[in-house]
Design an enzyme around this catalytic site. Sequence first.
Site, mmCIF file in Angstrom:
data_model
loop_
_atom_site.group_PDB
_atom_site.id
_atom_site.type_symbol
_atom_site.label_atom_id
_atom_site.label_comp_id
_atom_site.label_asym_id
_atom_site.label_seq_id
_atom_site.Cartn_x
_atom_site.Cartn_y
_atom_site.Cartn_z
ATOM 1 N N HIS A 1 0.829 -1.219 0.000
ATOM 2 C CA HIS A 1 0.000 0.000 0.000
ATOM 3 C C HIS A 1 0.861 1.265 0.000
ATOM 4 O O HIS A 1 0.502 2.271 0.614
ATOM 5 C CB HIS A 1 -0.941 0.031 1.207
ATOM 6 C CG HIS A 1 -1.935 -1.091 1.242
ATOM 7 N ND1 HIS A 1 -3.196 -0.977 0.718
ATOM 8 C CD2 HIS A 1 -1.849 -2.361 1.722
ATOM 9 C CE1 HIS A 1 -3.853 -2.117 0.896
ATOM 10 N NE2 HIS A 1 -3.053 -2.976 1.498
ATOM 11 N N HIS B 1 -3.957 1.101 11.876
ATOM 12 C CA HIS B 1 -3.751 -0.167 12.577
ATOM 13 C C HIS B 1 -5.116 -0.784 12.892
ATOM 14 O O HIS B 1 -5.912 -0.153 13.599
ATOM 15 C CB HIS B 1 -2.977 0.108 13.868
ATOM 16 C CG HIS B 1 -2.714 -1.111 14.697
ATOM 17 N ND1 HIS B 1 -2.785 -2.390 14.204
ATOM 18 C CD2 HIS B 1 -2.356 -1.237 15.998
ATOM 19 C CE1 HIS B 1 -2.496 -3.248 15.165
ATOM 20 N NE2 HIS B 1 -2.237 -2.582 16.258
ATOM 21 N N ASN C 1 -10.255 -2.887 2.445
ATOM 22 C CA ASN C 1 -9.945 -2.874 1.016
ATOM 23 C C ASN C 1 -11.225 -2.638 0.229
ATOM 24 O O ASN C 1 -12.319 -2.648 0.792
ATOM 25 C CB ASN C 1 -9.338 -4.213 0.581
ATOM 26 C CG ASN C 1 -7.859 -4.341 0.944
ATOM 27 O OD1 ASN C 1 -7.173 -3.347 1.151
ATOM 28 N ND2 ASN C 1 -7.386 -5.566 1.027
HETATM 29 FE FE1 HDD Z 1 -2.501 -4.756 5.525
HETATM 30 C C1 HDD Z 1 -1.072 -1.736 5.189
HETATM 31 C C2 HDD Z 1 -5.452 -3.519 4.296
HETATM 32 C C3 HDD Z 1 -3.849 -7.952 5.489
HETATM 33 C C4 HDD Z 1 0.236 -5.930 7.033
HETATM 34 N N1 HDD Z 1 -3.143 -2.982 4.862
HETATM 35 C C5 HDD Z 1 -2.389 -1.842 4.804
HETATM 36 C C6 HDD Z 1 -3.190 -0.771 4.284
HETATM 37 C C7 HDD Z 1 -4.413 -1.270 4.033
HETATM 38 C C8 HDD Z 1 -4.382 -2.666 4.404
HETATM 39 C C9 HDD Z 1 -5.607 -0.523 3.474
HETATM 40 C C10 HDD Z 1 -2.694 0.645 4.039
HETATM 41 C C11 HDD Z 1 -3.078 1.567 5.149
HETATM 42 C C12 HDD Z 1 -2.612 2.958 4.816
HETATM 43 O O1 HDD Z 1 -3.254 3.592 3.954
HETATM 44 O O2 HDD Z 1 -1.619 3.382 5.387
HETATM 45 N N2 HDD Z 1 -4.259 -5.584 4.933
HETATM 46 C C13 HDD Z 1 -5.380 -4.879 4.555
HETATM 47 C C14 HDD Z 1 -6.500 -5.783 4.461
HETATM 48 C C15 HDD Z 1 -6.034 -7.020 4.785
HETATM 49 C C16 HDD Z 1 -4.632 -6.896 5.094
HETATM 50 C C17 HDD Z 1 -7.898 -5.374 4.086
HETATM 51 C C18 HDD Z 1 -6.774 -8.331 4.858
HETATM 52 C C19 HDD Z 1 -8.030 -8.416 5.126
HETATM 53 N N3 HDD Z 1 -1.905 -6.604 6.110
HETATM 54 C C20 HDD Z 1 -2.609 -7.782 6.048
HETATM 55 C C21 HDD Z 1 -1.878 -8.829 6.705
HETATM 56 C C22 HDD Z 1 -0.714 -8.258 7.171
HETATM 57 C C23 HDD Z 1 -0.756 -6.866 6.776
HETATM 58 C C24 HDD Z 1 -2.349 -10.261 6.848
HETATM 59 C C25 HDD Z 1 0.425 -8.876 7.930
HETATM 60 C C26 HDD Z 1 0.341 -9.923 8.697
HETATM 61 N N4 HDD Z 1 -0.702 -3.989 5.951
HETATM 62 C C27 HDD Z 1 0.257 -4.644 6.632
HETATM 63 C C28 HDD Z 1 1.433 -3.768 7.000
HETATM 64 C C29 HDD Z 1 1.015 -2.397 6.380
HETATM 65 C C30 HDD Z 1 -0.342 -2.711 5.771
HETATM 66 C C31 HDD Z 1 2.765 -4.310 6.577
HETATM 67 C C32 HDD Z 1 1.983 -1.738 5.435
HETATM 68 C C33 HDD Z 1 2.022 -0.298 5.808
HETATM 69 C C34 HDD Z 1 1.297 -0.216 7.040
HETATM 70 O O3 HDD Z 1 0.828 -1.442 7.378
HETATM 71 O O4 HDD Z 1 1.131 0.796 7.698
HETATM 72 O O5 HDD Z 1 1.573 -3.679 8.377
#
Ligand code: HDD
Length: 697
Positions: free
Chosen positions: A83, A347, A156
Amino acid sequence: MAKQKNKSARPADGAFHAGTAGELHQTTDARDSTLTTNQGIAISDNQNSLRSGTRGPTLLEDFVLREKITHFDHERIPERIVHARGSGAHGYFEAYGDLSDLTRAAFLCDPGIQTPVFARFSTVAGGAGSVDLPRDVRGFAVKFYTQQGTFDLVGNNIPVFFIQDAIKFPDLVHAVKMEPDRGYPQAASAHDTFWDFVSLMPESLHMILWLMSDRAIPRSLRMIEGFGVHTFRFINAEGTSTFVKFHWRPRIGSASVLWDEAVKISGADPDFHRRDLFEAIERGDFPEWELSVQAFDQATADSFPFDVLDATKLIPEEMVPLKPIGRMVLNRNPDNFFAETEQVAFHPGHVVPGIDFSDDPLLQGRLFSYTDTQLSRLGGPNFHQIPVNRPRCPMHNFQRDALMQMEVPKGRVNYEPNSLAPDSPRENPDAGFVTYPDTDSGDKVRVRSETFMDHYSQARLFFRSMTAPEQDHIVNAFAFELGKVETPDVRCRVLGHVKNVDAELCDRVEQALGMPGQAYTIPPAREPIDMAPSPALSLLAKAQPTLVGRKIGVLVSDGFEMALLEQLQASAEAEGAVLQVIGPTIGKVKSSGKETVTPDHAIAAAPSVLFDTVAVAVCGPDIEALKGQAAALNFLRDAYAHLKFIGFTATSMPLLEAAGIAVDDAVIEMDSRADAAAYVEAAKEGRFWPRAKVIKA
Ligand code: HDD
């Protein structure tokens, strides 16, 4: 305050301060607008570094130069691992009524409360500088600054996910991102590693169907639906739990571009979505979404032929209807992209009393990941002090120090319990967050429940709920993506899964790839079932005729009829659309009555993919020149091939003929103001699907 001297007048360096730099210097007339270093030292010269002689080496002593370059060298922070590319906006949320029978979250129980929000929309796979229109999932993250603390709904635009367990997330992301040896493709799932992973993870098939659908190439971020994906809980004041799924619906309806448009938009305007959101908010056309929940109890959950803790499954609206609970309006662009959109830290674990988690193993893993990622992205545990992340309610605790501490806490007490500071913060069992006492427990195992084993039924449900054009697009998307896969074995394995989803879909993809009968036979872990189709899953089935928030492009040349343009403008306004004028160049265009119009764009910079519908009102000698320009011919050819409604004046016919446009029911002649109004009315349909029989879109 002493006036600063106009630098360009200083004899010693005057020669070096010509043009813009010289003009800038003339405006610095007060101490509070004096350029300073970060230590507040006034800077006398921001154009020349300190050197030994006018042509000699630069001196290390130049602290102004060193501070400026050092700060610049560190301007970028690590981009989000997923993202990374996103666009954000401020706004507010208002509840429709009192939801206290379901939740004690105050912001959902009082329509009088306006809760500030910050929303960020994103693509998933590409880097921060990638284009806005790859085939990809869109993130839909909203931070609610409630009076009881911050609630983040981090969802999402697709209601399901690729994997059932967070432990697979790093593999999924590695597989979809650039391949590690070659460093490409950027922001694209159409490559071997992604499809290899998919072919070995049958649970991803449902999400894959969504990813191959029109949902993955939205027309505008203002037009996407949003989903919390997981099952969450609402907890009311009595401690009763109700399961909920969150849904966002855009007020102006959902729409998507065609793949061929997406490809061309990526070149013509890589910032298409970001610009669209920013400009809409700037002109006061505030994007708005309705928030709904599907609320259900344990007995209802137990009655489903799937597990509500499995993030690869949705609950069809026909089984549990949506209950609208409020609306969000985005009405203010960030003042600074970096400070707000880049530094915002979401978060899923940021919940307020009244909202709680379920045991969905994907959600549980996410609850660890997000704080952890902010530590490396934002440099330390004080990221909640960055303005966009600050709670908008009182916040007190004894957490202290750490990198980038912005607060100066007072007093000698930094622990609890204490007797030395009786007014210092204390825990509060009444107002405090209490976790729902779920009784589920069992052996410590690394085993997935049997109820997670059906990987194909909902993928089938999705495909069969689509309209014919949407199904065609899914076939085309598979053909494009798998066509880019070099390893035949991977293609055959994916086809094997597609066959388990729907034999006809598999057949069509095989044909499109030129691989008839090559799908592997893959025994399903659990035999799929046929669920009743859910029309609510189709964008086209739900679409209402509208031009609200859409764009009309009108190509004019000298001699055009002003009355016609005025009518188009009036009709566009009445429909809530934006009209932009395109000329042969960016120079003024003269009407037949010698009035002049300054075009918004020259034809070379305004391909029709940037508009939802186009009209041409060209005439006279300019036509010959336009007939010889690829940009003008493709303006029409693309609009036609993308099934758009096209308005044209009789004098424009030679250009249509040169572009090879056959007049059909959506190529509408405009001889009068009434015709122009009729064209705009017809264009509310969006696309003219019958033309798809002539041109594969
Ligand atoms: Fe995630 C970012 C949505 C599964 C780990 N995620 C992130 C963002 C969105 C989502 C919208 C961007 C937020 C922003 O605008 O800063 N993610 C989802 C959805 C998931 C999902 C809808 C499943 C239903 N994500 C998911 C899993 C993991 C992560 C299973 C790890 C175990 N996601 C992250 C992250 C991020 C992230 C690495 C990257 C940047 C951040 O968090 O701030 O922690």
